[in-house]
Design a protein around this motif. Structure first.
Motif, PDB file in Angstrom:
ATOM      1  N   PHE A 136      70.619 107.186 -55.437  1.00  0.00           N
ATOM      2  CA  PHE A 136      70.455 105.823 -54.918  1.00  0.00           C
ATOM      3  C   PHE A 136      71.751 105.039 -55.090  1.00  0.00           C
ATOM      4  O   PHE A 136      72.401 105.117 -56.125  1.00  0.00           O
ATOM      5  N   HIS A 137      72.102 104.287 -54.062  1.00  0.00           N
ATOM      6  CA  HIS A 137      73.287 103.418 -54.111  1.00  0.00           C
ATOM      7  C   HIS A 137      72.924 102.045 -53.583  1.00  0.00           C
ATOM      8  O   HIS A 137      72.123 101.955 -52.661  1.00  0.00           O
ATOM      9  N   PRO A 138      73.495 101.007 -54.109  1.00  0.00           N
ATOM     10  CA  PRO A 138      74.455 101.006 -55.201  1.00  0.00           C
ATOM     11  C   PRO A 138      73.767 101.329 -56.525  1.00  0.00           C
ATOM     12  O   PRO A 138      72.567 101.115 -56.680  1.00  0.00           O
ATOM     13  N   ARG A 139      74.532 101.813 -57.459  1.00  0.00           N
ATOM     14  CA  ARG A 139      74.011 102.202 -58.772  1.00  0.00           C
ATOM     15  C   ARG A 139      73.970 100.970 -59.679  1.00  0.00           C
ATOM     16  O   ARG A 139      74.666 100.888 -60.677  1.00  0.00           O
ATOM     17  N   VAL A 140      73.109 100.016 -59.283  1.00  0.00           N
ATOM     18  CA  VAL A 140      73.006  98.740 -59.984  1.00  0.00           C
ATOM     19  C   VAL A 140      71.538  98.415 -60.214  1.00  0.00           C
ATOM     20  O   VAL A 140      70.711  98.529 -59.303  1.00  0.00           O
ATOM     21  N   ILE A 141      71.247  97.990 -61.443  1.00  0.00           N
ATOM     22  CA  ILE A 141      69.892  97.570 -61.829  1.00  0.00           C
ATOM     23  C   ILE A 141      69.992  96.142 -62.342  1.00  0.00           C
ATOM     24  O   ILE A 141      70.908  95.809 -63.094  1.00  0.00           O
ATOM     25  N   TYR A 142      69.027  95.323 -61.944  1.00  0.00           N
ATOM     26  CA  TYR A 142      68.940  93.949 -62.442  1.00  0.00           C
ATOM     27  C   TYR A 142      67.665  93.787 -63.254  1.00  0.00           C
ATOM     28  O   TYR A 142      66.600  94.242 -62.857  1.00  0.00           O
ATOM     29  N   THR A 143      67.799  93.128 -64.394  1.00  0.00           N
ATOM     30  CA  THR A 143      66.666  92.762 -65.227  1.00  0.00           C
ATOM     31  C   THR A 143      66.943  91.390 -65.812  1.00  0.00           C
ATOM     32  O   THR A 143      68.105  91.041 -66.054  1.00  0.00           O
ATOM     33  N   ASP A 144      65.881  90.625 -66.059  1.00  0.00           N
ATOM     34  CA  ASP A 144      66.086  89.317 -66.696  1.00  0.00           C
ATOM     35  C   ASP A 144      65.956  89.410 -68.215  1.00  0.00           C
ATOM     36  O   ASP A 144      65.959  88.407 -68.908  1.00  0.00           O
ATOM     37  N   SER A 145      65.868  90.642 -68.731  1.00  0.00           N
ATOM     38  CA  SER A 145      65.682  90.866 -70.161  1.00  0.00           C
ATOM     39  C   SER A 145      66.992  91.240 -70.857  1.00  0.00           C
ATOM     40  O   SER A 145      67.507  92.344 -70.671  1.00  0.00           O
ATOM     41  N   ILE A 146      67.500  90.321 -71.664  1.00  0.00           N
ATOM     42  CA  ILE A 146      68.701  90.608 -72.466  1.00  0.00           C
ATOM     43  C   ILE A 146      68.407  91.734 -73.458  1.00  0.00           C
ATOM     44  O   ILE A 146      69.256  92.590 -73.715  1.00  0.00           O
ATOM     45  N   THR A 147      67.197  91.757 -73.989  1.00  0.00           N
ATOM     46  CA  THR A 147      66.810  92.823 -74.926  1.00  0.00           C
ATOM     47  C   THR A 147      66.901  94.188 -74.248  1.00  0.00           C
ATOM     48  O   THR A 147      67.469  95.134 -74.810  1.00  0.00           O
ATOM     49  N   ALA A 148      66.365  94.312 -73.040  1.00  0.00           N
ATOM     50  CA  ALA A 148      66.410  95.597 -72.327  1.00  0.00           C
ATOM     51  C   ALA A 148      67.849  96.013 -72.062  1.00  0.00           C
ATOM     52  O   ALA A 148      68.201  97.190 -72.201  1.00  0.00           O
ATOM     53  N   ILE A 149      68.708  95.054 -71.693  1.00  0.00           N
ATOM     54  CA  ILE A 149      70.116  95.370 -71.449  1.00  0.00           C
ATOM     55  C   ILE A 149      70.783  95.855 -72.737  1.00  0.00           C
ATOM     56  O   ILE A 149      71.512  96.845 -72.736  1.00  0.00           O
ATOM     57  N   THR A 150      70.512  95.179 -73.837  1.00  0.00           N
ATOM     58  CA  THR A 150      71.082  95.569 -75.136  1.00  0.00           C
ATOM     59  C   THR A 150      70.614  96.960 -75.534  1.00  0.00           C
ATOM     60  O   THR A 150      71.427  97.807 -75.934  1.00  0.00           O
ATOM     61  N   TRP A 151      69.320  97.222 -75.441  1.00  0.00           N
ATOM     62  CA  TRP A 151      68.787  98.535 -75.791  1.00  0.00           C
ATOM     63  C   TRP A 151      69.383  99.610 -74.887  1.00  0.00           C
ATOM     64  O   TRP A 151      69.704 100.706 -75.342  1.00  0.00           O
ATOM     65  N   PHE A 152      69.524  99.313 -73.592  1.00  0.00           N
ATOM     66  CA  PHE A 152      70.135 100.259 -72.654  1.00  0.00           C
ATOM     67  C   PHE A 152      71.576 100.554 -73.074  1.00  0.00           C
ATOM     68  O   PHE A 152      71.983 101.714 -73.149  1.00  0.00           O
ATOM     69  N   ASN A 153      72.345  99.520 -73.329  1.00  0.00           N
ATOM     70  CA  ASN A 153      73.750  99.708 -73.709  1.00  0.00           C
ATOM     71  C   ASN A 153      73.890 100.494 -75.010  1.00  0.00           C
ATOM     72  O   ASN A 153      74.831 101.278 -75.169  1.00  0.00           O
ATOM     73  N   ASN A 154      72.952 100.309 -75.932  1.00  0.00           N
ATOM     74  CA  ASN A 154      72.962 101.035 -77.213  1.00  0.00           C
ATOM     75  C   ASN A 154      72.356 102.436 -77.099  1.00  0.00           C
ATOM     76  O   ASN A 154      72.412 103.216 -78.046  1.00  0.00           O
ATOM     77  N   LYS A 155      71.711 102.703 -75.961  1.00  0.00           N
ATOM     78  CA  LYS A 155      71.002 103.970 -75.716  1.00  0.00           C
ATOM     79  C   LYS A 155      69.922 104.231 -76.774  1.00  0.00           C
ATOM     80  O   LYS A 155      69.601 105.379 -77.076  1.00  0.00           O
ATOM     81  N   ARG A 156      69.346 103.162 -77.279  1.00  0.00           N
ATOM     82  CA  ARG A 156      68.204 103.253 -78.216  1.00  0.00           C
ATOM     83  C   ARG A 156      67.589 101.871 -78.365  1.00  0.00           C
ATOM     84  O   ARG A 156      68.235 100.864 -78.097  1.00  0.00           O
ATOM     85  N   THR A 157      66.364 101.854 -78.836  1.00  0.00           N
ATOM     86  CA  THR A 157      65.683 100.574 -79.008  1.00  0.00           C
ATOM     87  C   THR A 157      65.794 100.088 -80.445  1.00  0.00           C
ATOM     88  O   THR A 157      66.130 100.857 -81.345  1.00  0.00           O
ATOM     89  N   ALA A 158      65.470  98.843 -80.620  1.00  0.00           N
ATOM     90  CA  ALA A 158      65.374  98.271 -81.959  1.00  0.00           C
ATOM     91  C   ALA A 158      63.911  98.008 -82.293  1.00  0.00           C
ATOM     92  O   ALA A 158      63.605  97.335 -83.265  1.00  0.00           O
TER      93      ALA A 158
END
Length: 131
Positions: free
Chosen positions: A64-86
């Motif tokens: 799928f292109h563009p390879r962009v995902i939007y979410t309004d959740s800062i928590t989800a973005i943080t967990w994604f960037n860390n590749k793990r949850t808190a």
């Protein structure tokens, strides 16, 4: 800043009354729902994160292109960037999502997860309208 019209928008909702958490993804260019999952009684943060991970899988599996995902959740973005949850909650789907993000990190790192700006663009098209 113009409202995004390409990529995948994700969102989650949790109903304490119905004890139901769900998430979904919408193709921004078509408005088509590309996935919807019911998680049972979880938390909205878990739903938001798993929605982002489902969008990542969709992008990789469907080229799928563009390879962009939007979410309004800062928590989800943080967990994604860390590749793990808190999250302290034991959840097999969360554990599998973390493993997936790490194992496929070469592909995952080519995908942008960006913050949907509700104040500028309104609710994400994936919103469940439960507020």
């Amino acid at each position: 800043m113009k409202r995004p019209s390409n990529g995948i928008a994700t969102d989650a909702a949790h109903s304490t009354k119905n004890k139901l958490t769900r998430y979904r993804g919408i193709d921004l260019s078509t408005g088509r729902q590309i996935f919807l999952e019911d998680l049972g009684n979880q938390t909205v943060n878990i739903g938001e994160f798993l929605g982002v991970v489902a969008a990542v899988k969709y992008i990789i599996e469907n080229d799928f292109h563009p390879r962009v995902i939007y979410t309004d959740s800062i928590t989800a973005i943080t967990w994604f960037n860390n590749k793990r949850t808190a999250s302290g909650k034991r959840n097999t789907e969360l554990e599998k999502a973390g493993v997936f993000l790490k194992v496929f990190s070469a592909e995952v790192d080519k995908i942008d997860v960006l913050h949907w700006k509700n104040d500028l663009w309104g609710e994400t098209p994936a919103d469940f309208g439960c507020k």
